[in-house]
Design an enzyme around this catalytic site. Structure first.
Site, PDB file in Angstrom:
ATOM      1  N   HIS A 284       0.836  -1.211   0.000  1.00  0.00           N
ATOM      2  CA  HIS A 284       0.000   0.000   0.000  1.00  0.00           C
ATOM      3  C   HIS A 284       0.865   1.253   0.000  1.00  0.00           C
ATOM      4  CE1 HIS A 284      -3.234   2.733   1.523  1.00  0.00           C
ATOM      5  NE2 HIS A 284      -2.217   3.266   2.194  1.00  0.00           N
ATOM      6  N   GLU A 285       1.904   1.268   0.820  1.00  0.00           N
ATOM      7  CA  GLU A 285       2.776   2.441   0.885  1.00  0.00           C
ATOM      8  C   GLU A 285       3.586   2.614  -0.398  1.00  0.00           C
ATOM      9  OE1 GLU A 285       2.523   4.664   3.150  1.00  0.00           O
ATOM     10  OE2 GLU A 285       1.046   3.421   4.156  1.00  0.00           O
ATOM     11  N   HIS A 288       1.464   4.269  -2.978  1.00  0.00           N
ATOM     12  CA  HIS A 288       1.378   5.726  -2.845  1.00  0.00           C
ATOM     13  C   HIS A 288       2.506   6.410  -3.630  1.00  0.00           C
ATOM     14  CE1 HIS A 288      -1.947   6.700  -0.280  1.00  0.00           C
ATOM     15  NE2 HIS A 288      -1.568   5.872   0.678  1.00  0.00           N
TER      16      HIS A 288
END
Length: 468
Positions: A284-285, A288
Protein backbone atom coordinates in the site's frame (compact mmCIF):
# COMPACT_ATOMS: atom_id res chain seq x y z
CA UNK A 1 -5.11 -16.99 -29.98
CA UNK A 2 -3.04 -14.36 -28.23
CA UNK A 3 -0.29 -15.45 -25.86
CA UNK A 4 1.02 -13.37 -22.97
CA UNK A 5 4.55 -14.12 -21.83
CA UNK A 6 5.40 -14.27 -18.16
CA UNK A 7 8.07 -16.02 -16.13
CA UNK A 8 7.96 -18.25 -13.09
CA UNK A 9 10.22 -20.29 -10.88
CA UNK A 10 10.07 -24.06 -10.89
CA UNK A 11 10.63 -26.13 -7.76
CA UNK A 12 14.38 -26.13 -8.35
CA UNK A 13 14.56 -22.35 -8.41
CA UNK A 14 15.10 -22.14 -12.20
CA UNK A 15 13.39 -19.50 -14.27
CA UNK A 16 10.93 -20.82 -16.86
CA UNK A 17 8.79 -19.02 -19.41
CA UNK A 18 5.04 -19.43 -19.30
CA UNK A 19 2.26 -18.13 -21.53
CA UNK A 20 -1.26 -17.05 -20.77
CA UNK A 21 -3.60 -17.71 -23.67
CA UNK A 22 -6.84 -16.02 -24.60
CA UNK A 23 -8.23 -12.58 -25.30
CA UNK A 24 -5.88 -9.82 -24.14
CA UNK A 25 -8.79 -7.79 -22.79
CA UNK A 26 -9.85 -10.60 -20.46
CA UNK A 27 -6.41 -10.72 -18.86
CA UNK A 28 -6.24 -6.93 -18.74
CA UNK A 29 -9.46 -6.88 -16.75
CA UNK A 30 -8.19 -9.41 -14.23
CA UNK A 31 -4.64 -8.15 -13.83
CA UNK A 32 -5.15 -4.43 -14.38
CA UNK A 33 -3.37 -1.91 -16.53
CA UNK A 34 0.40 -2.15 -16.36
CA UNK A 35 0.37 -5.24 -14.12
CA UNK A 36 1.87 -8.42 -15.55
CA UNK A 37 3.13 -11.62 -14.04
CA UNK A 38 6.80 -11.39 -13.11
CA UNK A 39 8.06 -14.18 -10.89
CA UNK A 40 11.71 -14.47 -11.92
CA UNK A 41 12.79 -13.18 -8.53
CA UNK A 42 14.99 -14.93 -6.00
CA UNK A 43 12.79 -14.30 -2.98
CA UNK A 44 9.59 -16.02 -4.12
CA UNK A 45 10.18 -18.60 -1.42
CA UNK A 46 9.71 -15.94 1.23
CA UNK A 47 5.97 -16.59 1.07
CA UNK A 48 5.94 -20.12 -0.31
CA UNK A 49 8.19 -21.52 2.42
CA UNK A 50 7.11 -19.39 5.37
CA UNK A 51 7.03 -21.49 8.53
CA UNK A 52 5.10 -20.40 11.58
CA UNK A 53 6.30 -21.47 15.02
CA UNK A 54 5.69 -20.21 18.55
CA UNK A 55 4.45 -16.79 17.51
CA UNK A 56 7.39 -16.19 15.12
CA UNK A 57 7.80 -16.55 11.40
CA UNK A 58 10.87 -17.80 9.57
CA UNK A 59 12.03 -17.19 6.02
CA UNK A 60 13.46 -19.67 3.56
CA UNK A 61 14.23 -18.81 -0.05
CA UNK A 62 16.21 -19.99 -3.02
CA UNK A 63 18.73 -17.28 -2.17
CA UNK A 64 20.90 -18.26 0.85
CA UNK A 65 20.68 -15.91 3.78
CA UNK A 66 22.77 -17.63 6.38
CA UNK A 67 20.85 -17.64 9.60
CA UNK A 68 17.11 -17.65 9.61
CA UNK A 69 15.44 -14.35 10.36
CA UNK A 70 12.97 -14.23 13.19
CA UNK A 71 10.58 -11.49 14.13
CA UNK A 72 9.18 -11.48 17.65
CA UNK A 73 5.55 -10.68 18.42
CA UNK A 74 4.27 -11.87 15.03
CA UNK A 75 1.98 -14.89 15.04
CA UNK A 76 0.42 -17.22 12.50
CA UNK A 77 -2.29 -16.35 10.02
CA UNK A 78 -5.51 -15.21 11.65
CA UNK A 79 -4.12 -15.57 15.15
CA UNK A 80 -4.62 -12.64 17.48
CA UNK A 81 -1.23 -11.49 18.80
CA UNK A 82 -0.49 -12.35 22.41
CA UNK A 83 0.07 -8.66 23.13
CA UNK A 84 -3.18 -7.70 21.39
CA UNK A 85 -4.83 -5.91 24.30
CA UNK A 86 -1.68 -3.90 24.91
CA UNK A 87 -1.37 -2.48 21.43
CA UNK A 88 -0.26 1.12 21.49
CA UNK A 89 -2.52 2.35 18.72
CA UNK A 90 -3.31 6.01 18.25
CA UNK A 91 -6.42 6.88 16.21
CA UNK A 92 -5.65 4.48 13.36
CA UNK A 93 -2.87 3.35 11.09
CA UNK A 94 -2.08 6.73 9.53
CA UNK A 95 -0.32 5.41 6.45
CA UNK A 96 1.12 8.16 4.27
CA UNK A 97 -0.21 11.18 6.18
CA UNK A 98 -0.01 14.41 4.25
CA UNK A 99 2.58 15.82 6.63
CA UNK A 100 4.89 12.88 5.93
CA UNK A 101 4.22 11.65 2.41
CA UNK A 102 3.50 14.93 0.65
CA UNK A 103 6.44 17.28 1.04
CA UNK A 104 5.44 20.86 0.35
CA UNK A 105 7.45 22.97 -2.10
CA UNK A 106 9.66 25.44 -0.27
CA UNK A 107 8.11 28.55 -1.77
CA UNK A 108 4.69 27.56 -0.32
CA UNK A 109 6.04 28.02 3.18
CA UNK A 110 6.78 31.65 2.46
CA UNK A 111 4.28 32.60 -0.23
CA UNK A 112 1.15 30.81 0.98
CA UNK A 113 0.62 32.86 4.19
CA UNK A 114 1.54 36.01 2.29
CA UNK A 115 -1.12 35.23 -0.35
CA UNK A 116 -3.85 34.93 2.27
CA UNK A 117 -2.71 38.07 4.01
CA UNK A 118 -2.73 39.93 0.69
CA UNK A 119 -6.27 38.69 -0.06
CA UNK A 120 -7.47 39.86 3.35
CA UNK A 121 -5.84 43.28 2.96
CA UNK A 122 -7.23 43.67 -0.56
CA UNK A 123 -10.77 42.67 0.44
CA UNK A 124 -10.73 44.91 3.51
CA UNK A 125 -9.39 47.83 1.45
CA UNK A 126 -12.21 47.41 -1.10
CA UNK A 127 -14.76 47.39 1.71
CA UNK A 128 -13.31 50.56 3.35
CA UNK A 129 -13.05 52.28 -0.05
CA UNK A 130 -16.71 51.55 -0.74
CA UNK A 131 -17.80 52.83 2.69
CA UNK A 132 -15.84 56.06 2.17
CA UNK A 133 -17.54 56.85 -1.16
CA UNK A 134 -20.23 59.57 -1.09
CA UNK A 135 -23.74 58.33 -1.92
CA UNK A 136 -23.81 60.05 -5.35
CA UNK A 137 -20.51 58.39 -6.41
CA UNK A 138 -21.80 55.01 -5.31
CA UNK A 139 -24.82 55.44 -7.59
CA UNK A 140 -22.59 56.51 -10.47
CA UNK A 141 -20.44 53.46 -9.94
CA UNK A 142 -23.49 51.15 -9.90
CA UNK A 143 -24.84 52.76 -13.05
CA UNK A 144 -21.51 52.33 -14.80
CA UNK A 145 -21.45 48.66 -13.76
CA UNK A 146 -24.94 48.14 -15.20
CA UNK A 147 -23.98 49.74 -18.51
CA UNK A 148 -20.82 47.63 -18.81
CA UNK A 149 -22.25 44.40 -17.44
CA UNK A 150 -21.52 42.51 -20.67
CA UNK A 151 -17.90 43.65 -20.64
CA UNK A 152 -17.59 42.56 -17.02
CA UNK A 153 -19.23 39.22 -17.83
CA UNK A 154 -16.86 38.77 -20.78
CA UNK A 155 -13.85 39.46 -18.58
CA UNK A 156 -14.99 36.97 -15.92
CA UNK A 157 -15.73 34.39 -18.62
CA UNK A 158 -12.26 34.88 -20.09
CA UNK A 159 -10.70 34.18 -16.71
CA UNK A 160 -12.85 31.07 -16.44
CA UNK A 161 -11.72 29.86 -19.86
CA UNK A 162 -8.07 30.41 -18.89
CA UNK A 163 -8.61 28.43 -15.72
CA UNK A 164 -10.28 25.56 -17.60
CA UNK A 165 -7.48 25.50 -20.17
CA UNK A 166 -4.90 25.40 -17.38
CA UNK A 167 -6.73 22.51 -15.74
CA UNK A 168 -7.05 20.34 -18.84
CA UNK A 169 -3.52 21.05 -20.06
CA UNK A 170 -2.16 19.77 -16.73
CA UNK A 171 -4.15 16.53 -16.67
CA UNK A 172 -2.12 13.33 -16.71
CA UNK A 173 -2.92 9.64 -16.55
CA UNK A 174 -2.25 7.87 -13.28
CA UNK A 175 0.17 4.96 -13.67
CA UNK A 176 -1.46 1.50 -13.56
CA UNK A 177 -5.03 2.65 -12.90
CA UNK A 178 -5.23 5.09 -15.83
CA UNK A 179 -7.26 7.62 -13.83
CA UNK A 180 -7.07 11.21 -15.04
CA UNK A 181 -5.62 13.54 -12.41
CA UNK A 182 -4.23 17.07 -12.11
CA UNK A 183 -0.45 17.44 -11.80
CA UNK A 184 0.93 20.96 -11.47
CA UNK A 185 4.43 20.10 -10.29
CA UNK A 186 7.10 18.31 -12.28
CA UNK A 187 7.70 14.74 -11.07
CA UNK A 188 11.47 14.92 -10.93
CA UNK A 189 11.39 18.35 -9.29
CA UNK A 190 8.95 17.05 -6.71
CA UNK A 191 11.18 14.10 -5.88
CA UNK A 192 14.09 16.46 -5.37
CA UNK A 193 12.01 18.45 -2.93
CA UNK A 194 11.21 15.23 -1.07
CA UNK A 195 14.91 14.98 -0.25
CA UNK A 196 14.38 17.90 2.13
CA UNK A 197 11.57 15.97 3.76
CA UNK A 198 13.81 12.91 4.04
CA UNK A 199 16.58 14.85 5.76
CA UNK A 200 14.07 16.28 8.23
CA UNK A 201 12.79 12.84 9.25
CA UNK A 202 16.30 11.41 9.44
CA UNK A 203 17.24 14.19 11.83
CA UNK A 204 14.15 13.57 13.96
CA UNK A 205 14.63 9.78 14.12
CA UNK A 206 18.44 9.67 14.15
CA UNK A 207 18.55 8.13 17.64
CA UNK A 208 15.76 5.62 16.96
CA UNK A 209 16.94 3.94 13.76
CA UNK A 210 17.39 0.17 14.00
CA UNK A 211 20.67 -1.19 12.60
CA UNK A 212 20.72 -3.41 9.52
CA UNK A 213 21.66 -6.37 11.72
CA UNK A 214 18.37 -6.15 13.64
CA UNK A 215 15.95 -8.97 12.75
CA UNK A 216 13.07 -6.52 12.39
CA UNK A 217 15.04 -4.43 9.89
CA UNK A 218 15.86 -7.56 7.89
CA UNK A 219 12.21 -8.60 7.80
CA UNK A 220 11.17 -5.24 6.34
CA UNK A 221 14.10 -5.27 3.91
CA UNK A 222 13.22 -8.71 2.61
CA UNK A 223 9.52 -7.88 2.20
CA UNK A 224 10.15 -4.57 0.38
CA UNK A 225 12.80 -6.20 -1.78
CA UNK A 226 10.48 -9.03 -2.76
CA UNK A 227 7.60 -6.67 -3.53
CA UNK A 228 9.80 -4.45 -5.73
CA UNK A 229 11.36 -7.41 -7.55
CA UNK A 230 7.98 -9.01 -8.19
CA UNK A 231 6.67 -5.77 -9.71
CA UNK A 232 9.77 -4.50 -11.50
CA UNK A 233 7.99 -4.86 -14.86
CA UNK A 234 6.19 -1.64 -13.84
CA UNK A 235 8.52 1.25 -14.85
CA UNK A 236 7.55 3.40 -11.87
CA UNK A 237 8.57 0.60 -9.47
CA UNK A 238 11.91 -0.19 -11.10
CA UNK A 239 12.77 3.52 -11.49
CA UNK A 240 12.97 4.07 -7.73
CA UNK A 241 15.65 2.83 -5.35
CA UNK A 242 13.84 1.62 -2.26
CA UNK A 243 15.79 2.44 0.92
CA UNK A 244 14.62 0.95 4.23
CA UNK A 245 14.46 2.75 7.58
CA UNK A 246 12.96 1.02 10.61
CA UNK A 247 12.23 3.40 13.48
CA UNK A 248 11.99 2.17 17.07
CA UNK A 249 8.72 3.95 17.74
CA UNK A 250 5.53 2.44 19.27
CA UNK A 251 3.17 4.20 16.88
CA UNK A 252 1.42 2.01 14.30
CA UNK A 253 2.69 3.82 11.25
CA UNK A 254 4.54 3.52 7.95
CA UNK A 255 5.09 5.88 5.04
CA UNK A 256 7.10 6.10 1.83
CA UNK A 257 8.50 9.36 0.48
CA UNK A 258 8.26 10.08 -3.27
CA UNK A 259 12.00 9.37 -3.68
CA UNK A 260 11.64 5.78 -2.44
CA UNK A 261 12.64 6.25 1.22
CA UNK A 262 10.64 3.71 3.25
CA UNK A 263 9.97 4.41 6.94
CA UNK A 264 8.40 1.69 9.10
CA UNK A 265 7.72 2.02 12.83
CA UNK A 266 8.26 -0.97 15.09
CA UNK A 267 4.72 -0.39 16.37
CA UNK A 268 3.46 -1.58 12.99
CA UNK A 269 5.56 -4.74 13.22
CA UNK A 270 3.94 -5.42 16.60
CA UNK A 271 0.47 -4.78 15.20
CA UNK A 272 0.54 -7.08 12.15
CA UNK A 273 -0.30 -10.73 12.70
CA UNK A 274 1.95 -12.22 10.02
CA UNK A 275 4.18 -11.51 7.03
CA UNK A 276 1.20 -11.38 4.66
CA UNK A 277 -0.39 -8.46 6.47
CA UNK A 278 2.95 -6.67 6.59
CA UNK A 279 3.44 -7.24 2.86
CA UNK A 280 0.06 -5.74 2.06
CA UNK A 281 0.68 -2.66 4.23
CA UNK A 282 4.07 -2.05 2.61
CA UNK A 283 2.55 -2.70 -0.82
CA UNK A 284 0.00 0.00 0.00
CA UNK A 285 2.78 2.44 0.88
CA UNK A 286 4.79 1.60 -2.23
CA UNK A 287 1.62 2.20 -4.26
CA UNK A 288 1.38 5.73 -2.85
CA UNK A 289 4.87 6.49 -4.17
CA UNK A 290 4.37 4.72 -7.52
CA UNK A 291 1.04 6.46 -8.15
CA UNK A 292 2.63 9.81 -7.20
CA UNK A 293 -0.13 10.62 -4.76
CA UNK A 294 2.03 13.18 -2.94
CA UNK A 295 2.43 15.33 -6.06
CA UNK A 296 -1.23 14.85 -6.94
CA UNK A 297 -2.46 15.91 -3.50
CA UNK A 298 -0.11 18.90 -3.47
CA UNK A 299 -1.41 19.93 -6.91
CA UNK A 300 -5.02 19.79 -5.73
CA UNK A 301 -4.21 21.81 -2.60
CA UNK A 302 -2.35 24.37 -4.72
CA UNK A 303 -5.34 24.75 -7.05
CA UNK A 304 -7.86 24.99 -4.23
CA UNK A 305 -5.73 27.55 -2.42
CA UNK A 306 -5.65 29.71 -5.54
CA UNK A 307 -9.45 29.58 -5.87
CA UNK A 308 -9.90 30.20 -2.16
CA UNK A 309 -7.97 33.48 -2.49
CA UNK A 310 -10.72 34.79 -4.76
CA UNK A 311 -13.44 33.82 -2.27
CA UNK A 312 -11.37 35.11 0.63
CA UNK A 313 -11.07 38.52 -1.03
CA UNK A 314 -14.84 38.57 -1.68
CA UNK A 315 -15.62 37.61 1.94
CA UNK A 316 -13.54 40.46 3.35
CA UNK A 317 -14.94 42.89 0.80
CA UNK A 318 -18.62 42.04 1.34
CA UNK A 319 -18.83 41.42 5.10
CA UNK A 320 -19.64 44.70 6.91
CA UNK A 321 -17.44 43.92 9.93
CA UNK A 322 -14.10 42.20 10.47
CA UNK A 323 -15.64 39.76 12.97
CA UNK A 324 -18.13 38.53 10.37
CA UNK A 325 -15.34 38.26 7.81
CA UNK A 326 -13.32 36.07 10.18
CA UNK A 327 -16.33 33.78 10.67
CA UNK A 328 -16.89 33.67 6.90
CA UNK A 329 -13.23 32.82 6.33
CA UNK A 330 -13.42 29.96 8.86
CA UNK A 331 -16.58 28.57 7.24
CA UNK A 332 -14.96 28.76 3.80
CA UNK A 333 -11.85 26.90 4.99
CA UNK A 334 -13.93 24.15 6.64
CA UNK A 335 -16.09 23.71 3.55
CA UNK A 336 -12.97 23.32 1.45
CA UNK A 337 -11.52 20.83 3.91
CA UNK A 338 -14.56 18.57 4.27
CA UNK A 339 -15.92 18.87 0.72
CA UNK A 340 -12.64 18.51 -1.21
CA UNK A 341 -9.48 17.83 0.81
CA UNK A 342 -10.58 14.93 2.99
CA UNK A 343 -12.79 13.12 0.43
CA UNK A 344 -9.95 13.34 -2.10
CA UNK A 345 -7.52 11.95 0.45
CA UNK A 346 -9.87 9.02 1.14
CA UNK A 347 -10.07 8.38 -2.61
CA UNK A 348 -6.28 8.20 -2.86
CA UNK A 349 -6.15 5.82 0.11
CA UNK A 350 -8.69 3.51 -1.54
CA UNK A 351 -6.69 3.57 -4.78
CA UNK A 352 -3.48 2.75 -2.90
CA UNK A 353 -5.28 -0.18 -1.22
CA UNK A 354 -6.34 -1.52 -4.62
CA UNK A 355 -2.93 -1.20 -6.28
CA UNK A 356 -1.08 -2.31 -3.14
CA UNK A 357 -3.22 -5.47 -3.08
CA UNK A 358 -2.28 -6.13 -6.71
CA UNK A 359 1.40 -5.64 -5.89
CA UNK A 360 1.06 -8.14 -3.03
CA UNK A 361 -0.78 -10.64 -5.25
CA UNK A 362 2.01 -10.58 -7.83
CA UNK A 363 4.44 -11.31 -4.98
CA UNK A 364 2.40 -14.44 -4.08
CA UNK A 365 1.16 -12.99 -0.78
CA UNK A 366 -1.95 -14.40 0.84
CA UNK A 367 -4.07 -11.38 -0.06
CA UNK A 368 -6.95 -12.62 2.08
CA UNK A 369 -5.05 -11.41 5.15
CA UNK A 370 -5.33 -7.78 4.03
CA UNK A 371 -8.90 -7.20 5.22
CA UNK A 372 -8.19 -9.06 8.48
CA UNK A 373 -5.63 -6.43 9.44
CA UNK A 374 -8.19 -3.64 9.35
CA UNK A 375 -10.69 -5.74 11.28
CA UNK A 376 -8.01 -6.25 13.92
CA UNK A 377 -7.40 -2.50 14.03
CA UNK A 378 -11.11 -1.87 14.54
CA UNK A 379 -11.23 -4.48 17.31
CA UNK A 380 -8.18 -2.97 19.02
CA UNK A 381 -9.81 0.47 19.11
CA UNK A 382 -13.01 -1.03 20.48
CA UNK A 383 -11.11 -2.85 23.25
CA UNK A 384 -9.25 0.32 24.18
CA UNK A 385 -12.51 2.29 24.24
CA UNK A 386 -11.33 4.82 21.70
CA UNK A 387 -14.11 7.03 20.27
CA UNK A 388 -15.14 6.17 16.74
CA UNK A 389 -14.75 9.19 14.46
CA UNK A 390 -17.16 9.43 11.49
CA UNK A 391 -15.46 8.68 8.19
CA UNK A 392 -16.35 12.06 6.68
CA UNK A 393 -14.25 13.73 9.38
CA UNK A 394 -11.17 11.64 8.58
CA UNK A 395 -8.54 11.68 5.82
CA UNK A 396 -8.67 7.85 5.75
CA UNK A 397 -11.56 5.44 5.19
CA UNK A 398 -12.96 3.83 8.32
CA UNK A 399 -11.49 0.46 9.29
CA UNK A 400 -14.82 -1.27 8.62
CA UNK A 401 -15.27 0.24 5.14
CA UNK A 402 -11.63 -0.42 4.33
CA UNK A 403 -12.00 -4.11 5.19
CA UNK A 404 -15.19 -4.37 3.12
CA UNK A 405 -13.51 -2.65 0.16
CA UNK A 406 -10.60 -5.08 0.31
CA UNK A 407 -12.96 -8.06 0.55
CA UNK A 408 -14.51 -6.95 -2.75
CA UNK A 409 -11.04 -6.70 -4.33
CA UNK A 410 -9.69 -10.01 -3.04
CA UNK A 411 -11.30 -12.22 -5.76
CA UNK A 412 -9.54 -10.18 -8.45
CA UNK A 413 -6.27 -10.34 -6.52
CA UNK A 414 -6.58 -14.14 -6.25
CA UNK A 415 -6.90 -14.29 -10.04
CA UNK A 416 -3.67 -12.30 -10.31
CA UNK A 417 -1.94 -14.82 -8.04
CA UNK A 418 -3.26 -17.66 -10.17
CA UNK A 419 -2.17 -16.01 -13.42
CA UNK A 420 1.34 -15.65 -11.96
CA UNK A 421 1.48 -19.37 -11.11
CA UNK A 422 1.84 -18.70 -7.42
CA UNK A 423 1.68 -21.67 -5.02
CA UNK A 424 -1.88 -22.48 -4.09
CA UNK A 425 -3.09 -21.18 -0.75
CA UNK A 426 -3.29 -23.90 1.86
CA UNK A 427 -5.12 -23.94 5.14
CA UNK A 428 -8.30 -22.11 6.16
CA UNK A 429 -9.15 -18.59 5.09
CA UNK A 430 -7.65 -16.12 7.63
CA UNK A 431 -10.89 -14.14 7.45
CA UNK A 432 -12.75 -17.21 8.72
CA UNK A 433 -10.18 -17.70 11.47
CA UNK A 434 -10.65 -14.10 12.58
CA UNK A 435 -14.43 -14.49 12.66
CA UNK A 436 -14.09 -17.65 14.76
CA UNK A 437 -11.70 -15.87 17.11
CA UNK A 438 -14.17 -13.01 17.42
CA UNK A 439 -17.00 -15.44 18.14
CA UNK A 440 -14.88 -17.12 20.80
CA UNK A 441 -13.96 -13.73 22.30
CA UNK A 442 -17.63 -12.72 22.51
CA UNK A 443 -18.62 -16.03 24.07
CA UNK A 444 -15.83 -15.72 26.65
CA UNK A 445 -16.95 -12.18 27.44
CA UNK A 446 -20.53 -13.35 27.97
CA UNK A 447 -19.35 -16.15 30.23
CA UNK A 448 -17.44 -13.67 32.40
CA UNK A 449 -20.46 -11.38 32.60
CA UNK A 450 -22.74 -14.22 33.74
CA UNK A 451 -20.61 -16.43 36.03
CA UNK A 452 -23.69 -18.06 37.60
CA UNK A 453 -25.34 -18.85 34.30
CA UNK A 454 -26.04 -22.37 33.16
CA UNK A 455 -23.00 -24.25 31.87
CA UNK A 456 -22.69 -24.98 28.20
CA UNK A 457 -24.29 -28.16 26.89
CA UNK A 458 -21.51 -30.77 26.55
CA UNK A 459 -23.19 -32.05 23.39
CA UNK A 460 -22.24 -28.75 21.73
CA UNK A 461 -18.51 -28.41 22.28
CA UNK A 462 -16.67 -25.27 21.33
CA UNK A 463 -14.32 -25.49 18.35
CA UNK A 464 -10.68 -26.19 19.11
CA UNK A 465 -9.42 -22.70 18.16
CA UNK A 466 -5.82 -23.45 19.12
CA UNK A 467 -5.83 -26.45 16.80
CA UNK A 468 -7.40 -24.40 13.99
Amino acid sequence: INRFRCQRLDLNGNTRNCFLTGNPDSHKNSIGKGLRCLLNVPNTGVYRNAHHSSGRFFFQSSQPLGEKITSPHIGSVGELPHHFSAWNISRSLHTSPSSQAAPVPLFWIIVKPAQKLLAIILGRSIRNWWKALPPNKRELFKESARKNKWKILLGVSSLGVVFIMFYFTHLEETPITGRARLLVFGKEHFRELSQMEYEMWMEEFKNQMLPETDARYQVVERVVGHLSESNKDIPEVSALKWVIHVVDEPGVNAFVLPNGQVFVFTGLLDAVTDIHQLSFILGHEIAHAVLEHAAEKASLVHLLDFLSLIFLTMIWAICPRDSLAVVGQWIQSKLQEFMFDRPYSRTLEAEADKVGLQFAAKACVDVRASSVFWQQMELAETIQGQPRIPEWLSTHPSHENRAEHLDRLIPQALKIRESCNCPSLSGPDPRLIFRLNMQHLLESSKDRETPNSTKQDPSKPKPDFAHI
